[in-house]
Design a protein around this motif. Structure first.
Motif, short mmCIF file in Angstrom:
data_model
loop_
_atom_site.label_atom_id
_atom_site.label_comp_id
_atom_site.label_asym_id
_atom_site.label_seq_id
_atom_site.Cartn_x
_atom_site.Cartn_y
_atom_site.Cartn_z
N ASP A 88 50.42 42.90 49.43
CA ASP A 88 49.79 42.05 50.51
C ASP A 88 49.10 42.93 51.58
O ASP A 88 47.96 42.69 52.21
CB ASP A 88 50.51 41.00 50.98
N GLU A 89 50.17 43.88 52.00
CA GLU A 89 49.63 45.02 52.97
C GLU A 89 48.17 45.73 52.46
O GLU A 89 47.31 45.55 53.44
CB GLU A 89 50.56 46.06 53.18
N LEU A 90 47.93 46.20 51.32
CA LEU A 90 47.09 46.86 50.98
C LEU A 90 45.73 45.99 50.76
O LEU A 90 44.62 46.33 50.85
CB LEU A 90 47.31 47.53 49.44
N ALA A 91 45.98 44.53 50.32
CA ALA A 91 44.81 43.67 50.24
C ALA A 91 44.32 43.33 51.35
O ALA A 91 43.06 43.18 51.59
CB ALA A 91 45.28 42.32 49.53
N ARG A 92 45.18 43.37 52.66
CA ARG A 92 44.54 43.08 53.83
C ARG A 92 43.63 44.19 54.20
O ARG A 92 42.54 44.00 54.89
CB ARG A 92 45.74 43.12 54.86
N ALA A 93 44.26 45.36 53.96
CA ALA A 93 43.45 46.66 54.34
C ALA A 93 42.21 46.74 53.48
O ALA A 93 40.74 47.44 54.03
CB ALA A 93 44.03 48.11 53.99
N LEU A 94 41.87 46.07 52.50
CA LEU A 94 40.86 45.84 51.42
C LEU A 94 39.65 45.17 51.62
O LEU A 94 38.80 44.95 50.94
CB LEU A 94 41.07 46.07 49.93
N ARG A 95 40.13 43.96 52.62
CA ARG A 95 39.22 42.98 52.97
C ARG A 95 37.97 43.29 53.31
O ARG A 95 36.98 42.81 52.62
CB ARG A 95 39.55 42.26 54.06
N PRO A 96 37.60 44.35 54.22
CA PRO A 96 36.37 45.00 54.33
C PRO A 96 35.62 45.31 52.92
O PRO A 96 34.25 45.18 52.76
CB PRO A 96 36.50 46.04 55.34
N ALA A 97 36.24 46.23 52.16
CA ALA A 97 35.52 46.70 51.02
C ALA A 97 35.49 45.39 50.14
O ALA A 97 34.27 45.31 49.25
CB ALA A 97 36.72 47.79 50.32
N TYR A 98 36.19 44.28 49.83
CA TYR A 98 35.78 43.23 49.19
C TYR A 98 34.58 42.78 49.66
O TYR A 98 33.62 42.10 48.72
CB TYR A 98 37.01 42.22 49.18
N GLU A 99 34.30 42.45 50.87
CA GLU A 99 33.11 41.79 51.38
C GLU A 99 31.91 42.58 51.05
O GLU A 99 30.82 42.36 50.77
CB GLU A 99 33.10 41.61 52.74
N THR A 100 32.19 44.00 51.37
CA THR A 100 31.06 44.88 51.35
C THR A 100 30.56 45.32 49.95
O THR A 100 29.40 45.52 49.69
CB THR A 100 31.22 46.25 52.17
N PHE A 101 31.68 45.25 49.03
CA PHE A 101 31.25 45.90 47.70
C PHE A 101 31.57 44.68 46.58
O PHE A 101 32.42 45.09 45.62
CB PHE A 101 31.88 47.27 47.28
N PRO A 102 30.81 43.69 46.73
CA PRO A 102 31.20 42.39 45.45
C PRO A 102 31.04 43.00 44.29
O PRO A 102 31.40 42.36 43.42
CB PRO A 102 30.51 41.42 46.36
#
Length: 205
Positions: free
Chosen positions: A24-38
């Motif tokens: 979950d910690e890593l998933a939170r850090a990845l949120r910008p990447a999820y949005e920027t690189f769908p």
């Protein structure tokens, strides 16, 4: 009647799995990447793992000996303390998070696992261990998304956590369309050895 018979072969690997709160910690850090690189092909969080040995496609008959052989390395070793840290990429195509902590113990465990696999007469590509957790893959015409996403993880450092189990995992890769799915064939708790003369059973997740 069984509409989904067990396959005659399985694609198999041996791995560790971070606990849910570390993921979950890593998933939170990845949120910008999820949005920027769908457009990246993101792995499901529940499938995140650290591969110790990739065995490839095996006949189903090879699995029972593996179960017996892999129980020993888990039972005889204490838990390792690891953390997810930073990010990087392989060949601008595969995005990963790095592994930090007891790397000496991790390499020793991987060596024991590979020795156990070898004792079963299974031939596999014994590549040097490069501890990482695969997050996503890019499409063939995209050479920029993965390096940019990796740069966004440079400062990430998750909490330390103890490994709980050694996992023997099968996947459906190459078995039709759709995302890769993984399932535990069996898993064993670390440090679960019993005194001589006792009986112990591996604990599945």
């Amino acid at each position: 009647m069984n509409d989904h018979p067990e396959p005659s072969t399985l694609r198999v690997f041996v791995a560790l799995a971070p606990p849910d709160d570390a993921k979950d910690e890593l998933a939170r850090a990845l949120r910008p990447a999820y949005e920027t690189f769908p457009g990246l092909r993101w792995n499901r969080i529940e499938d995140w793992h650290i591969t110790l040995a990739f065995l490839g496609e095996l006949p189903a008959t090879a699995v029972p000996p593996l179960r017996a052989a892999l129980a020993a390395p888990a039972a005889s070793r204490p838990a390792l303390h690891l953390r997810l840290r930073g990010g990087g990429h392989f060949d601008e195509r595969l995005l990963w998070s790095g592994i930090d902590g007891d790397l000496e113990g991790l390499h020793a465990l991987a060596a024991d696992v590979r020795e156990a696999v070898d004792s079963c007469g299974i031939t596999f590509r014994d590549r040097p261990l490069r501890p990482h957790l695969t997050l996503a893959r890019s499409r063939r015409d995209d050479a920029t998304s993965v390096p940019l996403a990796a740069a966004g993880l440079t400062g990430f450092e998750g909490r330390r956590w103890p490994t709980e189990r050694l996992h023997l995992v099968g996947s459906n890769i190459g078995r039709g369309p759709g995302p890769i799915r993984y399932r535990d064939i069996e898993a064993w708790r670390f440090g679960s050895a019993v005194p001589s003369g006792g009986e112990g059973a591996p604990t599945a997740r």
